[in-house]
Design an enzyme around this catalytic site. Structure first.
Site, PDB file in Angstrom:
ATOM      1  N   LYS A 170       0.861  -1.192   0.000  1.00 34.82           N
ATOM      2  CA  LYS A 170       0.000   0.000   0.000  1.00 34.82           C
ATOM      3  C   LYS A 170       0.897   1.243   0.000  1.00 34.82           C
ATOM      4  O   LYS A 170       2.112   1.126   0.087  1.00 34.82           O
ATOM      5  CB  LYS A 170      -0.925  -0.027   1.225  1.00 34.82           C
ATOM      6  CG  LYS A 170      -1.384  -1.412   1.651  1.00 34.82           C
ATOM      7  CD  LYS A 170      -2.298  -2.128   0.661  1.00 34.82           C
ATOM      8  CE  LYS A 170      -2.623  -3.513   1.196  1.00 34.82           C
ATOM      9  NZ  LYS A 170      -3.550  -4.304   0.480  1.00 34.82           N
TER      10      LYS A 170
HETATM   11  C1  LIG Z   1      -4.037  -5.610   1.592  1.00 32.99           C
HETATM   12  C2  LIG Z   1      -5.469  -5.803   1.823  1.00 32.99           C
HETATM   13  C3  LIG Z   1      -5.970  -6.323   3.025  1.00 32.99           C
HETATM   14  C4  LIG Z   1      -5.087  -6.894   4.095  1.00 32.99           C
HETATM   15  O1  LIG Z   1      -4.253  -5.942   4.678  1.00 32.99           O
HETATM   16  P1  LIG Z   1      -3.142  -6.433   5.731  1.00 32.99           P
HETATM   17  O2  LIG Z   1      -2.717  -5.159   6.400  1.00 32.99           O
HETATM   18  O3  LIG Z   1      -2.045  -7.076   4.956  1.00 32.99           O
HETATM   19  O4  LIG Z   1      -3.812  -7.371   6.675  1.00 32.99           O
HETATM   20  C5  LIG Z   1      -7.343  -6.358   3.204  1.00 32.99           C
HETATM   21  N1  LIG Z   1      -8.191  -5.943   2.256  1.00 32.99           N
HETATM   22  C6  LIG Z   1      -7.756  -5.452   1.075  1.00 32.99           C
HETATM   23  C7  LIG Z   1      -8.736  -4.964   0.073  1.00 32.99           C
HETATM   24  C8  LIG Z   1      -6.377  -5.385   0.822  1.00 32.99           C
HETATM   25  O5  LIG Z   1      -5.944  -4.925  -0.363  1.00 32.99           O
END
Ligand SMILES: *Cc1c(COP(=O)(O)O)cnc(C)c1O
Length: 399
Positions: free
Chosen positions: A183
Site C-alpha cells: 500500500k
Molecule cells: C491488503 C489488503 C488487506 C489486508 O491488509 P493487511 O494489512 O495485509 O492485513 C485487506 N483488504 C484489502 C482490500 C487489501 O488490499
C-alpha cells in the site's frame, strides 16, 4: 541486461529511520505514546471521530466486525474481487460471507450488486476501495442504512484517495486501512480502524489488547503519577492485535508524505494512460465516473491496473510472461476469492461475470514513487511490442 523493475517499492526518507531509532532509544517499543500520536494524526487527517491502530488491516476488519455486532448466523456481503482477507475476516466471527459482483468499470461493489444478493440475514456489507479506486459509500449507505445493514469500508488500499473531495472512509461507521508495503503509507505491517462514534473506539482499544479494561500504557502512567496502582480486569474475550511504537513512529512520518506520494502516483499513472493510449484493447482503470459522466472521486493508484480487452492480441498470463522476460515485475489483477479452494464451499448466490472478467483479464503495472520515466518507458514498449506495433512508432511517437 537492464535492472529489474519491481511492481511496488515503499518510499522512505532518512526521517523514518530516525523516527524508528528514536522509539528504540526511548525504551518504549510496544504500544505507547507513538501509537497514540499516530492515531490522533490519522483521525484528524480522515476527519474521523477516532482512530484505533492495530497490527494489520485483517485484524482491523476482524475487530470492526465484532464491534459491529456481527456473529454466527449473520450474512456479510463482500466482493469476491478482493484480497482474500476481506472474506476471511467474516469467517473469523463465525458469519457467512456472501459474494456480490462488482461494477466492471471500477471493480467495486455497487448498491445494485449488493441489493441483488442481500437477505433478511444480511447484517453488514464490506465495501472495498479496490486498488485505491474510491467506492461509492454514499450510495451504499442510502440503501443499507434504512435496512439496518452496517457498512464497513475496507479502505486497505485507499489511504490518500478521495470520495467527493473527502478522504475515503470519512463518515463510515468503520473504515479499515492497511500499512503493508504493497500500500502507499507503510510501516512494515500495521492497520487502523477509524470510527464515527467515539464510544466505539473504546471497545476496539480493549479488544486489541486482550480485552483489558486498562491499557498497559495507562497503568504505566498511573504508576508514574505515584497514585494507587490501577488493577485491570478482563471483561470479554480479547486479542493481541497491537501495533508497536516503532511501527507507529514510522507511520507518523509516512502520513506526512502521503499527499506527495499520491500526487506522484497520479502523475505516473497519467503518463501510462497517455503513452499506452495507442495500444488497442487496453483499458487503464482510473477515477470513478457516475452515470452522468461526472467524476466523483480520485484514486491514489495504489494499484495501477489495466484490463486487456478482446482487441489485445496477447492473453493476460502470456503478457505477464513477456514482461517478466523483460525484467519487469507486473502482477495478475485482483484475485477472486470465490475461485480459490478455501471458498469452494461458499458458492456465490448469483453469477459474477464482472468479477470473473476482471480477475482473468487484468494486470497490475509497476508503479512506485521513485520510478523513472525510462523505467516506465520499458514497460510501455513491451505493450506496443505485444500488440505488434514496433517501438519507435508506438511509445516514442506518443511521448
Ligand atoms: C491488503 C489488503 C488487506 C489486508 O491488509 P493487511 O494489512 O495485509 O492485513 C485487506 N483488504 C484489502 C482490500 C487489501 O488490499
Amino acid at each position: 541486461m537492464s535492472e529489474r523493475i519491481p511492481v511496488m517499492r515503499p518510499w522512505f526518507g532518512p526521517e523514518e529511520a530516525e523516527a524508528a531509532a528514536e522509539a528504540v532509544r526511548s525504551g518504549w517499543v510496544a504500544q505507547g505514546p507513538q501509537v497514540a500520536a499516530f492515531e490522533k494524526a490519522f483521525a484528524a487527517w480522515t476527519g474521523a471521530a477516532d482512530a484505533v491502530a492495530v497490527s494489520s488491516c485483517t485484524t482491523a476488519l476482524h475487530l470492526a466486525l465484532i464491534t459491529a455486532g456481527v456473529g454466527p448466523g449473520d450474512e456479510v456481503v463482500v466482493p469476491s474481487l478482493s484480497f482474500i482477507a476481506t472474506a476471511n475476516a467474516v469467517r473469523y466471527v463465525g458469519a457467512s460471507p456472501v459474494f456480490a459482483d462488482v461494477d466492471p468499470a471500477t471493480g467495486n461493489l455497487t448498491a445494485t450488486t449488493v441489493d441483488a444478493v442481500r437477505s433478511a440475514a444480511t447484517r453488514a456489507v464490506i465495501l472495498v476501495d479496490q486498488g485505491g479506486v474510491p467506492a461509492d459509500l454514499d450510495a451504499m449507505r442510502a440503501m443499507c442504512d434504512p435496512a439496518g445493514i452496517v457498512v464497513i469500508e475496507d479502505a486497505a488500499c485507499g489511504a490518500g484517495s478521495l470520495l467527493r473531495g473527502r478522504p475515503v472512509g470519512a463518515g463510515a461507521a468503520f473504515a479499515t486501512y492497511s500499512f503493508h508495503p504493497r500500500k502507499l503509507l507503510t510501516c512494515g505491517e500495521g492497520g487502523m480502524v477509524t470510527v464515527d462514534r467515539p464510544e466505539v473506539a473504546a471497545r476496539l482499544r480493549r479488544l486489541r489488547e486482550h480485552g483489558m479494561s486498562v491499557s498497559a500504557a495507562d497503568r504505566d502512567a498511573a504508576d508514574r503519577s505515584g497514585g494507587a496502582p490501577v488493577v485491570e480486569s478482563y471483561d470479554e474475550l480479547g486479542f493481541n492485535y497491537r501495533m508497536t511504537d516503532v511501527q507507529a513512529a514510522i507511520g507518523l512520518v509516512q502520513l506526512g508524505r502521503l499527499p506527495e506520494m499520491v500526487a506522484r502516483r497520479r502523475e505516473l499513472a497519467e503518463r501510462y494512460r497517455k503513452l499506452l493510449s495507442g495500444v488497442p484493447g487496453l483499458r487503464l482503470v482510473g477515477d470513478p465516473v457516475d452515470a452522468d459522466g461526472q467524476v466523483y472521486g480520485e484514486t491514489n493508484y495504489q494499484a495501477c491496473w489495466v484490463q486487456l480487452g478482446p482487441d489485445f492480441p496477447v492473453g493476460r498470463d502470456a503478457m505477464l510472461g513477456r514482461l517478466a522476460a523483460a525484467g519487469i515485475s507486473a502482477r495478475r489483477g485482483i484475485m477472486a476469492a470465490h475461485l480459490e479452494p478455501a471458498y469452494a464451499d461458499t458458492p456465490p448466490p448469483l453469477p459474477l461475470p464482472a468479477t470473473e472478467a476482471l480477475t482473468r483479464d487484468s494486470l497490475i503495472l509497476p508503479l512506485f514513487h521513485d520510478m523513472s520515466e525510462a523505467q516506465q518507458d520499458r514497460v510501455i514498449v513491451e505493450f506496443y511490442a505485444a500488440a505488434g506495433i514496433a517501438a519507435g512508432t508506438g511509445a516514442e511517437a506518443h511521448a
